[in-house]
Design an enzyme around this catalytic site. Structure first.
Site, PDB file in Angstrom:
ATOM      1  N   HIS A  82     -20.068 -15.806  79.066  1.00 49.43           N
ATOM      2  CA  HIS A  82     -19.871 -17.147  79.010  1.00 49.43           C
ATOM      3  C   HIS A  82     -20.328 -17.986  77.739  1.00 49.43           C
ATOM      4  O   HIS A  82     -21.372 -17.673  77.134  1.00 49.43           O
ATOM      5  CB  HIS A  82     -20.650 -17.888  80.426  1.00 49.43           C
ATOM      6  CG  HIS A  82     -20.164 -19.351  80.453  1.00 49.43           C
ATOM      7  ND1 HIS A  82     -19.289 -19.753  81.172  1.00 49.43           N
ATOM      8  CD2 HIS A  82     -20.747 -20.364  79.973  1.00 49.43           C
ATOM      9  CE1 HIS A  82     -19.139 -20.890  80.999  1.00 49.43           C
ATOM     10  NE2 HIS A  82     -19.946 -21.553  80.530  1.00 49.43           N
ATOM     11  N   ASP A 161     -18.691 -27.157  91.797  1.00 48.81           N
ATOM     12  CA  ASP A 161     -18.853 -27.257  90.281  1.00 48.81           C
ATOM     13  C   ASP A 161     -17.592 -28.133  89.864  1.00 48.81           C
ATOM     14  O   ASP A 161     -17.705 -28.995  88.712  1.00 48.81           O
ATOM     15  CB  ASP A 161     -19.055 -26.111  89.221  1.00 48.81           C
ATOM     16  CG  ASP A 161     -19.066 -26.239  87.921  1.00 48.81           C
ATOM     17  OD1 ASP A 161     -20.208 -26.748  87.677  1.00 48.81           O
ATOM     18  OD2 ASP A 161     -18.091 -25.786  87.256  1.00 48.81           O
ATOM     19  N   ARG A 168     -19.210 -35.741  86.536  1.00 46.43           N
ATOM     20  CA  ARG A 168     -20.036 -36.089  85.375  1.00 46.43           C
ATOM     21  C   ARG A 168     -19.439 -36.351  84.078  1.00 46.43           C
ATOM     22  O   ARG A 168     -20.010 -37.065  83.234  1.00 46.43           O
ATOM     23  CB  ARG A 168     -20.718 -34.502  84.996  1.00 46.43           C
ATOM     24  CG  ARG A 168     -21.759 -33.968  86.091  1.00 46.43           C
ATOM     25  CD  ARG A 168     -22.110 -32.612  85.769  1.00 46.43           C
ATOM     26  NE  ARG A 168     -22.563 -32.357  84.696  1.00 46.43           N
ATOM     27  CZ  ARG A 168     -22.658 -30.871  84.224  1.00 46.43           C
ATOM     28  NH1 ARG A 168     -22.002 -30.236  84.663  1.00 46.43           N
ATOM     29  NH2 ARG A 168     -22.976 -30.834  83.021  1.00 46.43           N
TER      30      ARG A 168
HETATM   31  N1  URA Z   1     -20.025 -25.475  80.573  1.00 46.66           N
HETATM   32  C1  URA Z   1     -19.927 -25.485  81.743  1.00 46.66           C
HETATM   33  O1  URA Z   1     -19.430 -24.450  82.418  1.00 46.66           O
HETATM   34  N2  URA Z   1     -20.570 -26.363  82.606  1.00 46.66           N
HETATM   35  C2  URA Z   1     -21.287 -27.353  81.791  1.00 46.66           C
HETATM   36  O2  URA Z   1     -21.776 -28.316  82.459  1.00 46.66           O
HETATM   37  C3  URA Z   1     -21.183 -27.291  80.452  1.00 46.66           C
HETATM   38  C4  URA Z   1     -20.473 -26.466  79.771  1.00 46.66           C
END
Ligand code: URA
Length: 434
Positions: A82, A161, A168
């Protein structure tokens, strides 16, 4: 306990219990907590933070908020990678086939461009025919047969998420460390790998501009990995200047092909090879990073990684002829050279400005869901430490729309700083956190 009580507790800086955290994630995903209350909660977390235990609980509750990938049918060591997001960062395009070539298995879920940073899914969609939406069976078959598959994140995986990230984004709470850690790690945990390597960027073009913040993020992710039994290594890498020399979707695919053909060295290759070396070390396939780097380099030099890339494209319906003939990729109608006044050495190359300029050209989105132009972008000729002769070209802009060019060109020029004496190249891999 209702959500308001939980929210007030966090506003007062108190610690939340695991059941409270689990409840808030479940209720929010079920639509039982309105966005205005969750926004207030996110702001309370932004100011009062979450400790390691709270962050671990939030991460696992988010990971469990939807479906999980079951990789048990795939033999061998399954790994994942990632990136915290950068400019000119086409690492995944090289890393996925390279992981396949070194004998590990990778099933990568990727995203689209976000803000000024590019996204692997947008880049892959510049390959004619390439399918980024796979069903689980196709995804697992790619991993089983050739050791690799890439697809777009689906909404049934970690829905918490998706919902939280969107909120967010519009409530000024993206930068909260525990929220970033839980966002990244919940997605990775739901994909079920044995090992994970993180590329945490630090610098002007990164979400974490200061090294100290990048270090905290990397350490936070490694700690959560420890809590949930997932081996995680993080590299902190430079994002003051774009990583590669191409910024923009099809331009980045072209650059990745050059690396896979063993035709070019540079920062993109170096970061990718080091990330793969970390995965090899984690998996016990090598005894040191140096050995891992040599092993990965060998797969680039032998052409095996390129073969794997061809197979990945074929498996996912793309036209593999782009490898021999990159002109089959989307190509802009116009190009213009960028030159600076004066001469000297590049001492600064602002990744944020380059990323913004690429977006203005149409390589990224100003709004969610907007159509992008895969052909446009910026090719960087001179990076930090390079000499620029008088009237020398520092970049080339690939564009389709004159009005976009007018806006983007000054930004590209401003991104460069020239000084009379040579500046050292920035340290590329700043730290390794295991
Ligand atoms: N990458 C992600 O997957 N989430 C975040 O909050 C910031 C960067």
């Amino acid at each position: 306990m209702n959500f308001l009580d939980t929210l007030v507790k966090k506003r007062n800086g108190e610690k939340l219990s695991p059941p409270e955290i689990d409840r808030l994630v479940k209720d929010y995903v079920a639509g039982e907590v309105p966005d205005y209350q969750m926004s207030a909660f996110l702001m309370a977390v932004y100011f009062n933070s979450l400790d390691r235990e709270e962050t671990a609980k939030l991460t696992t509750s988010m990971a469990n908020s939807g479906k999980q990938l079951d990789l048990s049918s795939v033999d061998g060591i399954k790994v994942d990678k990632h990136s915290s997001g950068g400019v000119g960062d086409s690492v995944s395009l090289v890393l996925v086939p390279l992981v396949g070539a070194v004998g590990l298995k990778i099933g990568k879920l990727s995203g689209r461009g976000l803000g000024h940073t590019g996204g692997t899914i947008d880049k892959l969609e510049s390959i004619p025919g390439f399918r980024v939406s796979l069903d689980t069976r196709e995804f697992l078959t790619g991993m089983e047969k050739d050791g690799m598959a890439i697809m777009e994140h689906t909404s049934d995986l970690v829905p918490a998420d998706q919902k939280l990230y969107e909120l967010r984004d519009v409530t000024g709470t993206v930068e909260s460390l525990p929220l970033i850690v839980s966002s990244i790690m919940s997605k990775k945990i739901a994909c079920g790998p044995d090992g994970l390597v993180l590329d945490i960027k630090s610098g002007a073009g990164a979400i974490m501009k200061e090294l100290e913040r990048a270090r905290e993020l990397a350490q936070g992710c490694v700690d959560i990995g420890k809590e949930v039994g997932l081996t995680v290594t993080a590299l902190i890498t430079d994002m003051n200047q774009p990583l590669g020399r191409a910024v923009g979707n099809s331009l980045e695919v072209r650059e990745a092909i050059k690396v896979l053909k063993d035709e070019t060295s540079g920062e993109l290759r170096e970061v990718t090879v080091n990330l793969v070396a970390e995965l090899l070390l984690q998996s016990g396939k090598v005894d040191s990073i140096e050995e891992g780097v040599e092993f990965a380099e060998d797969k680039l030099a032998s052409g095996l990684a390129l073969e794997k890339f061809e197979r990945l494209i074929k498996n996912q319906g793309g036209n593999p002829e782009i490898i021999e003939d990159p002109s089959l990729l989307p190509t802009s109608e116009n190009r213009v050279d960028v030159k600076l006044d004066g001469e000297g050495y590049v001492s600064g190359l602002d990744a944020l400005k380059i990323g913004r300029a690429a977006n203005i050209l149409g390589a990224g989105r100003q709004e969610k869901g907007e159509k992008i132009d895969h052909a446009v972008g910026i090719e960087i000729e001179k990076k930090i430490g390079d000499e620029v002769p008088s009237s020398g070209r520092v970049a080339t802009i690939h564009y389709n729309d004159d009005s976009n060019l007018e806006e983007a060109k000054p930004l590209v020029r401003e991104a460069f700083t020239l000084t009379p004496s040579r500046t050292a190249k920035p340290e590329l891999i700043k730290e390794r956190i295991r």
